[in-house]
Design an enzyme around this catalytic site. Sequence first.
Site, PDB file in Angstrom:
ATOM      1  N   ASN A   1       0.832  -1.192   0.000  1.00 55.10           N
ATOM      2  CA  ASN A   1       0.000   0.000   0.000  1.00 55.10           C
ATOM      3  C   ASN A   1       0.877   1.257   0.000  1.00 55.10           C
ATOM      4  OD1 ASN A   1       0.484  -0.950   2.701  1.00 55.10           O
ATOM      5  ND2 ASN A   1      -1.203   0.257   3.513  1.00 55.10           N
TER       6      ASN A   1
ATOM      7  N   GLU B   1      -3.142  -4.758  -2.852  1.00 57.38           N
ATOM      8  CA  GLU B   1      -3.707  -5.669  -3.834  1.00 57.38           C
ATOM      9  C   GLU B   1      -3.796  -5.005  -5.203  1.00 57.38           C
ATOM     10  OE1 GLU B   1      -4.730  -4.797  -0.798  1.00 57.38           O
ATOM     11  OE2 GLU B   1      -6.255  -6.179  -0.063  1.00 57.38           O
TER      12      GLU B   1
ATOM     13  N   CYS C   1     -10.654  -3.221  -3.796  1.00 46.07           N
ATOM     14  CA  CYS C   1      -9.731  -4.290  -4.196  1.00 46.07           C
ATOM     15  C   CYS C   1     -10.495  -5.533  -4.625  1.00 46.07           C
ATOM     16  CB  CYS C   1      -8.763  -4.617  -3.060  1.00 46.07           C
ATOM     17  SG  CYS C   1      -7.548  -3.311  -2.818  1.00 46.07           S
TER      18      CYS C   1
END
Length: 144
Positions: free
Chosen positions: A54, A67, A101
């Site tokens: 992230n 992700e 995501c």
Amino acid sequence: MSVTKEAVFKMGEAKKEWLDVAVSALDKAYVPYSRFPVGACLVTKEGKVYQGLNIENASYGLSNCAERTAFFKAVSEGERDFQHLVIAGHTPEPISPCGACRQVMVEFCEPTMPVTLLGDDGVMMETTIEQLLPYSFNNKDLPG
């Protein structure tokens, strides 16, 4: 975070690399605001591995999840066929991906593709794309 012997046994020794890739991303995450690192490992059907982490921004809405980082890296290099996704986080239970995501996963993966969710102390859960986002919106719902 360490991956337990039980977790490796459950996934199989050959997949240990995927767990390690997701866990190692936790140290690379750019999380100066939330201090909540997340790591991901996306694996193509040919076995190529893409690491995601992230990346936060002071304008919070411009942040990107681990992700999606993994998917965007893979797709930008022409990949479209995936076999597995591992997501790791510093959570007491297996980490849960956000809704955005999950929708990206639906766009690029078969509903039955396995997803491994990993929390602290190697606590792990196996699921699928379809279990993460049942009754999903996809290209079949668009006119044309």
